[in-house]
Design an enzyme around this catalytic site. Structure first.
Site, mmCIF file in Angstrom:
data_model
loop_
_atom_site.group_PDB
_atom_site.id
_atom_site.type_symbol
_atom_site.label_atom_id
_atom_site.label_comp_id
_atom_site.label_asym_id
_atom_site.label_seq_id
_atom_site.Cartn_x
_atom_site.Cartn_y
_atom_site.Cartn_z
ATOM 1 N N ARG A 1 0.863 -1.184 0.000
ATOM 2 C CA ARG A 1 0.000 0.000 0.000
ATOM 3 C C ARG A 1 0.901 1.236 0.000
ATOM 4 N NH1 ARG A 1 1.627 1.716 4.140
ATOM 5 N NH2 ARG A 1 0.557 3.649 3.715
ATOM 6 N N ARG B 1 -6.185 -0.095 -7.580
ATOM 7 C CA ARG B 1 -6.552 1.000 -6.670
ATOM 8 C C ARG B 1 -6.803 2.236 -7.549
ATOM 9 N NH1 ARG B 1 -4.261 0.756 -1.199
ATOM 10 N NH2 ARG B 1 -5.669 2.481 -0.761
ATOM 11 N N GLN C 1 -3.013 2.814 9.834
ATOM 12 C CA GLN C 1 -1.653 2.854 9.270
ATOM 13 C C GLN C 1 -0.678 3.553 10.215
ATOM 14 O OE1 GLN C 1 -4.404 3.611 7.547
ATOM 15 N NE2 GLN C 1 -4.229 3.128 5.376
ATOM 16 N N ASP D 1 -1.278 11.058 -2.347
ATOM 17 C CA ASP D 1 -1.581 10.002 -3.320
ATOM 18 C C ASP D 1 -1.789 10.566 -4.713
ATOM 19 O OD1 ASP D 1 -2.611 9.161 -0.485
ATOM 20 O OD2 ASP D 1 -2.066 7.346 -1.593
HETATM 21 O O1 MRU Z 1 -4.706 3.495 1.582
HETATM 22 P P1 MRU Z 1 -3.220 3.468 1.721
HETATM 23 O O2 MRU Z 1 -2.729 2.928 3.005
HETATM 24 O O3 MRU Z 1 -2.545 2.914 0.508
HETATM 25 O O4 MRU Z 1 -2.882 4.986 1.822
HETATM 26 C C1 MRU Z 1 -2.004 5.606 1.095
HETATM 27 C C2 MRU Z 1 -1.054 6.269 1.947
HETATM 28 O O5 MRU Z 1 -0.224 5.637 2.565
HETATM 29 C C3 MRU Z 1 -1.125 7.658 2.084
HETATM 30 O O6 MRU Z 1 -2.204 8.366 1.897
HETATM 31 C C4 MRU Z 1 0.159 8.313 2.219
HETATM 32 O O7 MRU Z 1 0.060 9.258 3.168
HETATM 33 C C5 MRU Z 1 0.680 8.835 0.933
HETATM 34 S S1 MRU Z 1 1.618 7.669 0.024
HETATM 35 C C6 MRU Z 1 3.276 7.869 0.573
#
Ligand code: MRU
Length: 346
Positions: A52, A94, A196, A237
């Site tokens: 992830r 995703r 997380q 993201d």
């Molecule tokens: O849903 P996830 O756990 O894949 O979330 C993404 C992330 O880890 C973040 O939003 C993150 O802060 C940015 S990616 C380094």
């Protein structure tokens, strides 16, 4: 050994013939690596959140394409169609992290060139994407740490660390670099519903000997009110051309709270997270995850009157962001010009 040389925890490892993925669902209790030898496996690893984090998803997908070429090139005259189908499949894993689509585009461009040996060419591309991501994180670490020079306390959200990238991390890369330079109190929000922050971020920091304090997400306003933090440092993201940034759900709330309390917000992300094709954050697709991540078991049945709304990202408008840190440079107050100036920067 300096932090630059030291290997942080690795979410992804290429073995020479397979992709090893650290199963993040089992952290911090267990360190388990799963091995994948085809694109279907990698797609499932992304969907199930074994892997992830935006940059890590992109890197994993790139290796997924390399595995696909490896599988089909020798055995089928129709290998290009089969690889194209695998690329389509990986793209569905995703929706929000643009690094996924960016990495797949890099792989498609490689495949579009005349190639003596497609297997080695695509693998070289995937390895370059992986290597460049780590280098970008170190660069962002230094640039972000310059900005944090006077900070005494920072907070982060979700996990934007080595686990979410090729290594070292975006937001956590900045925090790692700053921590090396000065005494810094690091706070991490637990990041409901998937935790997380509680399961990954504080564990990852502890692996590097960095102390951190976990807070309930709902304690963030009170933490800011106490004066304990100067900056919130997060990853992203997807960043739109105007500087609006999608990140884990809750980032927008933190940004609004930060404004109220005079705390600044830094977004650290490689330029592979910038979607040059969209003008603003309204155009970012926000992933909705299974309501059962939120619902207590007693509400999960057909007759239940209780449902759940579970968007897993939100968009923070550029006007609430003080700095966007990339490997190509820093944009202060992105609301003024957006991030367009980085597009052709070296
Ligand atoms: O849903 P996830 O756990 O894949 O979330 C993404 C992330 O880890 C973040 O939003 C993150 O802060 C940015 S990616 C380094």
């Amino acid at each position: 050994m300096t932090m630059q040389n030291k290997l942080t925890v690795q979410a992804l490892q290429w073995t020479g013939s397979a992709l090893k993925v650290l199963d993040q669902r089992q952290l911090p209790e267990k360190i388990v690596y799963d091995e994948y030898t085809d694109a279907l496996g990698v797609t499932e690893a992304i969907i199930s959140m074994r892997v992830r984090g935006a940059p890590a998803i992109g890197i994993a997908a790139a290796y997924g394409v390399a595995l696909s070429v490896r599988k089909y090139y020798a055995e089928s005259n129709h290998w290009r169609q089969k690889v194209a189908a695998d690329i389509e499949m990986l793209a569905t894993s995703r929706p929000t992290a643009v690094n996924l689509f960016w990495a797949l585009d890099q792989m498609k461009s490689t495949l579009a060139k005349p190639l003596d040996n497609p297997i080695t060419a695509v693998l070289a591309c995937a390895e370059r994407i992986h290597r460049d991501d780590i280098a970008a994180n170190h660069k962002m670490g230094e640039l972000g740490a310059d900005i944090l020079a006077d900070a005494k306390g920072v907070m982060t959200h979700c996990n934007a660390g080595a686990l979410a990238t090729g290594g070292y991390g975006t937001a956590l890369g900045v925090i790692r670099s700053a921590y090396q330079r000065q005494r810094l109190n690091v706070y991490a929000g637990e990041t409901r519903p998937w935790l997380q922050g509680a399961r990954l971020t504080v564990w990852e920091l502890a692996q590097d000997g960095i102390a951190s304090t976990l807070i309930a997400d709902s304690a963030a306003a009170w933490l800011m009110k106490s004066g304990a933090i100067d900056w919130i440092v997060v990853g992203a993201d997807r960043i739109a051309a105007n500087g609006d940034a999608a990140n884990k759900i809750g980032t927008y709330s933190l940004a609004v709270l930060a404004k109220q309390h005079g705390v600044k917000l830094m977004v650290a992300a490689p330029t592979s997270t910038i979607d040059w094709n969209i003008d603003n954050g309204d155009q970012i697709e926000i992933e909705q995850r299974n309501p059962n991540e939120l619902l207590p078991a007693c509400y999960i049945n057909e007759d239940s009157l209780v449902s759940a709304w579970n968007p897993v990202f939100d968009v923070t408008p550029a006007e609430l962001i003080s700095a966007i840190v990339t490997e190509r440079g820093v944009v202060l107050n992105p609301a003024e010009q957006g991030v367009r100036g980085l597009r052709h920067a070296l």
